[in-house]
Design an enzyme around this catalytic site. Structure first.
Site, mmCIF file in Angstrom:
data_model
loop_
_atom_site.group_PDB
_atom_site.id
_atom_site.type_symbol
_atom_site.label_atom_id
_atom_site.label_comp_id
_atom_site.label_asym_id
_atom_site.label_seq_id
_atom_site.Cartn_x
_atom_site.Cartn_y
_atom_site.Cartn_z
ATOM 1 N N GLU A 47 -17.288 -34.411 11.367
ATOM 2 C CA GLU A 47 -17.543 -33.247 10.523
ATOM 3 C C GLU A 47 -17.628 -32.033 11.428
ATOM 4 O O GLU A 47 -18.142 -32.122 12.550
ATOM 5 C CB GLU A 47 -18.849 -33.415 9.748
ATOM 6 C CG GLU A 47 -19.229 -32.153 8.982
ATOM 7 C CD GLU A 47 -20.276 -32.358 7.900
ATOM 8 O OE1 GLU A 47 -20.977 -33.374 7.919
ATOM 9 O OE2 GLU A 47 -20.369 -31.469 7.028
ATOM 10 N N GLU A 375 -21.474 -36.554 -0.796
ATOM 11 C CA GLU A 375 -22.756 -37.071 -1.301
ATOM 12 C C GLU A 375 -22.971 -36.563 -2.721
ATOM 13 O O GLU A 375 -23.888 -35.782 -2.965
ATOM 14 C CB GLU A 375 -23.893 -36.624 -0.379
ATOM 15 C CG GLU A 375 -23.969 -37.437 0.887
ATOM 16 C CD GLU A 375 -25.136 -37.050 1.786
ATOM 17 O OE1 GLU A 375 -25.725 -35.974 1.594
ATOM 18 O OE2 GLU A 375 -25.439 -37.838 2.700
#
Ligand code: AHR
Length: 663
Positions: A47, A375
């Site tokens: 990320e 998420e």
């Protein structure tokens, strides 16, 4: 002494004697290999957090090279030497909507010099003897700014390298030069001196080391990729993480903005720029020089399966939680379909396959899986997931889908754990993989080494898509990558491996942290502008990945009497490596004492005379650092073994990999 007391004492003495003679036993049934271990079992999670891409893996040394940051001159300094007069104007060309800004240098009096100087990402890491390539787009507007003098200078203004560029035309053209550094400095600067008077437009001011990974232009930092390649990761998850979702949907990660010529990639603010008030990073943006094409290339280079995670029409639910209305979801789904075509489509007759081919890769990237959302949670996610799944499976029935279980520990307003609600849906919708995340204290990892033993085998397979023990608290700036956390993660990983039929993939998160520009701790790898090192956790990941074996073997641990709870002392998994013909045992001794264990390789046939031992051990509070990058580091040796039953003494606080040749 009363008689009953005498007999109790005798009994206790007898019990202790039996216990002492009966060493704990680790039994591995070699004759009945179980589930095939997924070759992609241990992967990496990338990320762009903590300067992971710009300022990190992406080797560009100039910050804000195309003046597209919110503050167009952030990262730049204008230096007027005595007698110099001139201005720097920020202009916007609406005909270039993907990269509209550029800068006009107007010099009225050259004096002793007019300089535009770039800070780099907390400085620039420049090495003695290394080559650097400077590039700039420029056009002459008026007068005669005829020469650019390019300099790299160190922290004390000492000159490290210099070169010149001459001859500008009225059309935009790219100009470049190369130079070699005469010194090393972690905090060097780039100075561009404009010689002459008049007006010159400039854009895409760039400086790269020549020594990038595989020597590619627009390439990646070779030392960082080497650390990734050394993990032999099974997959590369990218580009995140919450960055996929964006603070709001306008800031989400849009892969189409990240491909093509680098001057046509649409910059974006990085969500980690302002996420944590305690770690504000106002100069954190995404130029996407490391974009989707480069991610696929990286995955190919390090032989990892590419695993893109795409936005599913939802912004980060910790931030705005913005949703695309269901009747406007189509372009998001189309992005996913186009991405699959970009990765796998024919270079001859598919639109996105042709774009990939034009970028230099006519062969497909063989992408097999895609994550829908990061998420996400709630019924809104399920609604959107269904639409994505329907369209993707209709066109690409073999594409494997990864579904999320929200954020670790999230609770619905009605008190139900998000994860339970989502699992109840996933059992019906049957994505190939369900992604669980754990950011917990180290003890949780020990206590959950048996977590997967009781999971339902009828549902989807598991992907542990983010996990890391947190010494101080989830994402706390006070977290440290201590051996304790890494050791306890290793214990947890034996649990994953024992359940390799269910847990098919896993990755630690996040991956990278810049020593001076991080937002989140802990991370697997740390770097500054010159150097990098792996944490203790990195070496745990590496030992599991390099010793994964190909089939799982049943293990039984018996007879551990110290300190009373075998579940909290010794953790083990075993696999068979069919390629090398070895039984591979991974064992964690979480106690501070040596532990002698009888290893019994039942039904093993012939056993080799020597076993290989790879040992990782340290004090629980030890951690690696730039100064001591190998404080926690694996040691290898060979030991003789007497047969299929042998005693082995496990070191205190250790992860041990034992490779025993078997027939
Ligand atoms: O790994 C850091 C962050 O933790 C990721 O971006 C997110 O998915 C998780 O909450």
């Amino acid at each position: 002494m009363r008689p009953d007391h005498t007999s109790k004492t005798a009994l206790l003495t007898l019990l202790l004697a039996v216990a002492a003679s009966a060493d704990p036993r680790l039994t591995v049934d070699v004759a009945q290999p179980g589930a095939a271990i997924n070759p992609a079992m241990y992967g990496i999670f990338f990320e762009d957090i903590n300067f992971g891409a710009d300022g990190g893996l992406y080797a560009e040394l100039v910050k804000n090279r195309s003046f597209e940051f919110d503050q167009p001159l952030q990262g730049w300094r204008i230096v007027r030497k005595p007698g110099a007069e001139g201005r720097v104007l920020v202009l916007r060309d609406e005909n270039r909507p993907r990269n509209p800004r550029f800068v006009r240098i107007r010099i009225d009096k050259p004096g002793e010099g007019f300089v535009l100087s770039n800070d780099g990402f907390r400085g620039m890491g420049i090495r003695d003897g290394a080559g650097y390539r400077f590039c700039i787009e420029a056009r002459r507007v008026q007068g005669d700014i005829s020469t650019l003098r390019i300099e790299l200078t160190g922290q004390n203004d000492q000159l490290l390298a210099a070169a010149r560029i001459e001859g500008f035309s009225p059309d935009w053209r790219s100009h470049s030069c190369e130079m070699k550094s005469g010194g090393t400095d972690a905090k060097a600067r780039l100075n561009v001196w404009f010689e002459g008077t008049g007006q010159l437009d400039i854009d895409m001011v760039s400086l790269f080391p020549k020594d990038t990974w595989k020597g590619r232009e627009n390439g990646l930092r070779a030392d960082l990729v080497r650390l990734l390649a050394d993990l032999k990761p099974g997959f590369l998850r990218f580009p995140g993480g919450c960055i996929v979702e964006g603070f709001d949907l306008s800031q989400r990660y849009q892969w189409k903005n990240t491909i093509g010529a680098i001057n046509e990639r649409v910059s974006n603010i990085n969500r980690w720029n302002f996420e944590f008030k305690h770690r504000l990073t106002p100069d954190y943006f995404q130029t996407y020089g490391l974009g989707y094409y480069e991610f696929f290339l990286l995955a190919e280079d390090i032989q990892a399966e590419p695993m893109p995670i795409i936005n599913c029409g939802m912004a980060c639910q910790f931030n705005t939680g913005e949703l695309v209305p269901m009747d406007q979801l189509a372009p998001y789904i189309q992005d996913a379909l186009d991405l699959i075509e970009f990765a796998n489509g024919s270079a001859a007759d598919s639109r996105w396959g042709q774009i990939r081919a034009r970028m230099g890769h006519p062969e497909p990237f063989h992408m097999k899986m895609i994550g829908i959302g990061n998420e996400q949670w709630g019924p809104q996610y399920i609604e959107r997931y269904k639409e994505f799944a329907k369209s993707i499976k209709a066109k690409y029935p073999d594409m494997q889908l990864i579904a999320a279980t929200g954020s670790d520990g999230a609770i619905f307003p009605n008190g139900t754990a998000e994860i339970e609600y989502l699992w109840s849906e996933w059992r019906i919708l049957k994505p190939e993989f369900v992604d669980e995340h754990y950011y917990r204290d180290p003890e949780w990892f020990l206590e959950n080494a048996k977590r997967f033993d009781s999971y339902d085998r009828k549902g989807p397979r598991l992907f542990i898509g983010e996990y890391a023990s947190q010494s101080a608290g989830a994402g706390s700036p006070n977290n440290h990558s201590l051996w304790k956390g890494a050791l306890y993660e290793a214990a947890f990983m034996t649990g994953m491996e024992r359940n390799a039929d269910l847990v098919r993939m896993s990755c630690y998160a996040p991956l990278f942290g810049h020593e001076e520009a991080w937002q989140w701790k802990p991370n697997l790898l740390w770097f500054d502008n010159l150097d990098a090192y792996g944490t203790a956790n990195y070496y745990v990941q590496k030992l599991f990945s390099l010793n994964s074996g190909s089939r799982s073997l049943a293990v039984k641990v018996e007879g551990l009497i110290v300190p009373n709870d075998s579940g909290k002392v010794f953790y083990a998994s075993a696999t068979l490596d069919e390629k090398t013909g070895e039984v591979v045992i991974k064992a964690v001794n979480a106690a501070g004492d040596k532990l002698k264990v009888i290893i019994d390789l039942q039904r093993a046939g012939r056993i080799g005379r020597m076993a290989k031992v790879i040992l990782l051990t340290a004090a629980l509070t030890d951690e690696n650092s730039l100064l001591e990058p190998k404080k926690v580091y694996p040691q290898e040796r060979s030991i003789p073994i007497g047969g299929r039953r042998f005693a082995y003494e496990f070191q205190p606080f250790s992860l041990t990999v034992l490779r025993v040749p078997v027939k």
